[in-house]
Motif scaffolding. Sequence first.
Motif, PDB file in Angstrom:
ATOM      1  N   PRO A   4      40.576  36.941  36.679  1.00  0.00           N
ATOM      2  CA  PRO A   4      39.833  38.168  36.422  1.00  0.00           C
ATOM      3  C   PRO A   4      38.430  37.973  35.874  1.00  0.00           C
ATOM      4  CG  PRO A   4      41.631  37.288  34.673  1.00  0.00           C
ATOM      5  CD  PRO A   4      41.681  36.508  35.982  1.00  0.00           C
ATOM      6  N   SER A   5      37.535  38.967  36.371  1.00  0.00           N
ATOM      7  CA  SER A   5      36.316  38.953  35.852  1.00  0.00           C
ATOM      8  C   SER A   5      35.858  40.098  34.840  1.00  0.00           C
ATOM      9  CB  SER A   5      35.297  38.545  36.960  1.00  0.00           C
ATOM     10  OG  SER A   5      33.981  38.631  36.465  1.00  0.00           O
ATOM     11  N   SER A   6      34.650  40.595  34.750  1.00  0.00           N
ATOM     12  CA  SER A   6      34.173  41.715  33.938  1.00  0.00           C
ATOM     13  C   SER A   6      34.383  42.814  34.672  1.00  0.00           C
ATOM     14  CB  SER A   6      32.849  41.375  33.404  1.00  0.00           C
ATOM     15  OG  SER A   6      31.863  41.187  34.706  1.00  0.00           O
ATOM     16  N   GLU A   7      34.033  43.950  34.092  1.00  0.00           N
ATOM     17  CA  GLU A   7      34.037  45.307  34.579  1.00  0.00           C
ATOM     18  C   GLU A   7      32.823  45.529  34.826  1.00  0.00           C
ATOM     19  OE1 GLU A   7      36.450  47.923  32.140  1.00  0.00           O
ATOM     20  OE2 GLU A   7      38.428  46.823  32.634  1.00  0.00           O
ATOM     21  N   SER A   8      32.722  46.766  35.802  1.00  0.00           N
ATOM     22  CA  SER A   8      31.506  47.312  36.093  1.00  0.00           C
ATOM     23  C   SER A   8      31.500  48.487  36.463  1.00  0.00           C
ATOM     24  CB  SER A   8      30.764  46.524  37.290  1.00  0.00           C
ATOM     25  OG  SER A   8      31.596  46.768  38.257  1.00  0.00           O
ATOM     26  N   GLU A   9      30.304  49.370  36.375  1.00  0.00           N
ATOM     27  CA  GLU A   9      30.546  50.813  36.451  1.00  0.00           C
ATOM     28  C   GLU A   9      29.274  51.155  37.789  1.00  0.00           C
ATOM     29  OE1 GLU A   9      31.372  52.715  32.350  1.00  0.00           O
ATOM     30  OE2 GLU A   9      29.213  52.843  33.220  1.00  0.00           O
ATOM     31  N   ASP A  10      29.510  52.307  38.628  1.00  0.00           N
ATOM     32  CA  ASP A  10      28.683  52.730  39.476  1.00  0.00           C
ATOM     33  C   ASP A  10      28.809  54.267  39.379  1.00  0.00           C
ATOM     34  OD1 ASP A  10      27.105  52.783  41.617  1.00  0.00           O
ATOM     35  OD2 ASP A  10      28.419  52.031  43.299  1.00  0.00           O
ATOM     36  N   VAL A  11      27.625  54.803  39.916  1.00  0.00           N
ATOM     37  CA  VAL A  11      27.387  56.438  40.024  1.00  0.00           C
ATOM     38  C   VAL A  11      27.208  56.681  41.405  1.00  0.00           C
ATOM     39  CG1 VAL A  11      26.174  58.325  39.010  1.00  0.00           C
ATOM     40  CG2 VAL A  11      26.807  56.353  37.627  1.00  0.00           C
ATOM     41  N   SER A  72      36.210  43.546  38.619  1.00  0.00           N
ATOM     42  CA  SER A  72      35.842  42.533  39.596  1.00  0.00           C
ATOM     43  C   SER A  72      36.597  41.330  39.469  1.00  0.00           C
ATOM     44  CB  SER A  72      34.058  42.095  39.227  1.00  0.00           C
ATOM     45  OG  SER A  72      33.274  42.896  39.560  1.00  0.00           O
ATOM     46  N   ILE A  73      37.254  40.559  40.513  1.00  0.00           N
ATOM     47  CA  ILE A  73      38.326  39.627  40.628  1.00  0.00           C
ATOM     48  C   ILE A  73      37.596  38.681  41.492  1.00  0.00           C
ATOM     49  CG2 ILE A  73      40.297  38.945  41.164  1.00  0.00           C
ATOM     50  CD1 ILE A  73      41.515  41.872  40.697  1.00  0.00           C
ATOM     51  N   VAL A  74      37.623  37.412  40.896  1.00  0.00           N
ATOM     52  CA  VAL A  74      37.002  36.319  41.762  1.00  0.00           C
ATOM     53  C   VAL A  74      37.889  35.418  42.231  1.00  0.00           C
ATOM     54  CG1 VAL A  74      35.510  34.103  41.297  1.00  0.00           C
ATOM     55  CG2 VAL A  74      34.953  36.180  39.744  1.00  0.00           C
ATOM     56  N   ALA A  83      33.196  27.398  51.863  1.00  0.00           N
ATOM     57  CA  ALA A  83      33.091  28.644  51.433  1.00  0.00           C
ATOM     58  C   ALA A  83      32.865  28.842  50.144  1.00  0.00           C
ATOM     59  CB  ALA A  83      34.255  29.384  52.150  1.00  0.00           C
ATOM     60  N   ARG A  84      32.293  29.925  49.902  1.00  0.00           N
ATOM     61  CA  ARG A  84      31.845  30.241  48.103  1.00  0.00           C
ATOM     62  C   ARG A  84      33.078  31.177  47.874  1.00  0.00           C
ATOM     63  NH1 ARG A  84      25.594  31.927  48.421  1.00  0.00           N
ATOM     64  NH2 ARG A  84      24.727  29.882  49.137  1.00  0.00           N
ATOM     65  N   ASP A  85      33.114  31.387  46.761  1.00  0.00           N
ATOM     66  CA  ASP A  85      33.947  32.257  45.988  1.00  0.00           C
ATOM     67  C   ASP A  85      33.699  33.781  46.328  1.00  0.00           C
ATOM     68  OD1 ASP A  85      35.095  29.810  45.022  1.00  0.00           O
ATOM     69  OD2 ASP A  85      34.314  30.212  42.769  1.00  0.00           O
ATOM     70  N   ARG A  86      34.846  34.306  46.588  1.00  0.00           N
ATOM     71  CA  ARG A  86      34.648  35.756  46.849  1.00  0.00           C
ATOM     72  C   ARG A  86      35.066  36.759  45.624  1.00  0.00           C
ATOM     73  NH1 ARG A  86      38.029  38.182  49.874  1.00  0.00           N
ATOM     74  NH2 ARG A  86      39.873  36.403  49.865  1.00  0.00           N
ATOM     75  N   VAL A  87      34.145  37.674  45.539  1.00  0.00           N
ATOM     76  CA  VAL A  87      34.583  38.627  44.405  1.00  0.00           C
ATOM     77  C   VAL A  87      35.018  40.016  45.171  1.00  0.00           C
ATOM     78  CG1 VAL A  87      33.169  39.961  42.652  1.00  0.00           C
ATOM     79  CG2 VAL A  87      32.520  37.691  43.149  1.00  0.00           C
ATOM     80  N   LYS A  88      36.150  40.274  44.539  1.00  0.00           N
ATOM     81  CA  LYS A  88      36.795  41.694  44.873  1.00  0.00           C
ATOM     82  C   LYS A  88      36.770  42.777  44.005  1.00  0.00           C
ATOM     83  CE  LYS A  88      41.292  41.600  45.382  1.00  0.00           C
ATOM     84  NZ  LYS A  88      42.633  41.550  45.954  1.00  0.00           N
ATOM     85  N   ARG A  89      36.194  43.975  44.331  1.00  0.00           N
ATOM     86  CA  ARG A  89      36.174  44.882  43.432  1.00  0.00           C
ATOM     87  C   ARG A  89      37.323  46.051  43.378  1.00  0.00           C
ATOM     88  NH1 ARG A  89      30.257  47.616  43.587  1.00  0.00           N
ATOM     89  NH2 ARG A  89      30.972  48.482  41.725  1.00  0.00           N
TER      90      ARG A  89
END
Length: 351
Positions: A4-11, A72-74, A83-89
């Motif tokens: 688990p990662s941090s939370e984010s916002e979008d408008v 955001s989930i890494v 391959a790089r780590d993927r980030v799923k929102r």
Amino acid sequence: MEVPSSESEDVYLTPGRHLTPIDMDNNFDLLVDLFEKLQLAAFEASDMMLDMLTFMHNTELFSGIMRVTYRSIVIPAKEGSYARDRVKREPLSKDLVGIVYLISPTSGRNDELNNSELNIGVIIHPQFQRKGYARKAITLALDHAFNISRSHRVQAVITSPFTHAKYPAYKLFTSVGFKQEGIRRRSYFNHLESEWQDTAYLAVLNTEWLMQSHESRSTPWDEMIDRHQKEREAVLHWEDITNGADETETIHHMPLDESVTQESAAGVDGTSVASSKETSRATTPDFYIDSEMPAIMPGDEEQSTSSVIPSSPTSTSSHWDLIDGDSSFDEFESELEFDYDDTHIGHNNIA
């Protein structure tokens, strides 16, 4: 394994020109509350006999301002793969925070002079104010006005612009790119307060918005110019420190580290040194000019290597390390070339 990662916002704005019945049903009470506040603040909706549905159908755009909170989930890549780590929102919540609209200043009339001109207005619920949502909504509405509606001019009309309640809206529009075109004195009659009020007109043109949007995008060319500007400022700063000294001169005129000067007065192998310039260590790189280079007499090579001690310009510490007295200048010079090559290669790898 998911980390688990941090939370984010979008408008974003609700899709379409107008709110859909589903959007209105899900947020009906909040929409009614926002429209009542809009009627008290906006010039275009100031008619108290006007209902929300009638006003919406007269607008070019009537959208809800939605705030979405994501988690955001890494997802780490498999071991041994390139391959790089993927980030799923994943969306956690969705809230209606306000309303933004675009309306023709001659709504309901056929005016050929103003058919490509729109007025803009925005209202944010008090719970979500001062978080940047209004600025984002205005930006999205202007993109719609110039790119979809093909308007050539968008204006904001603010009544009593320099009062405590309305001045934040005035500053918001000017910070986005609107320019004040004038103030009509006592041109609007406020029925609730029973007084005539001034009206400020601010506007932005399609060409201005296009240039402003282009300038906000950073290109590799812009980054290169910015980097060269910083390098030039660094060179000018160094010239100020050295008082414009010639590049063959040194920092002998700059203050030396007194503690190091006293320690180096006796030399490395215990022998006294004739001049403090030859054995002192400065806090910045130092090279001798020809007139100050100690002369080496024939037959005195062994003595000169112990008495004249060059400083190492490759050290990154605050005090420069002295070379061992038994080392020759040729060995020291080869070490300089080796260190420089390593440093140069390291910078290329970083770049």
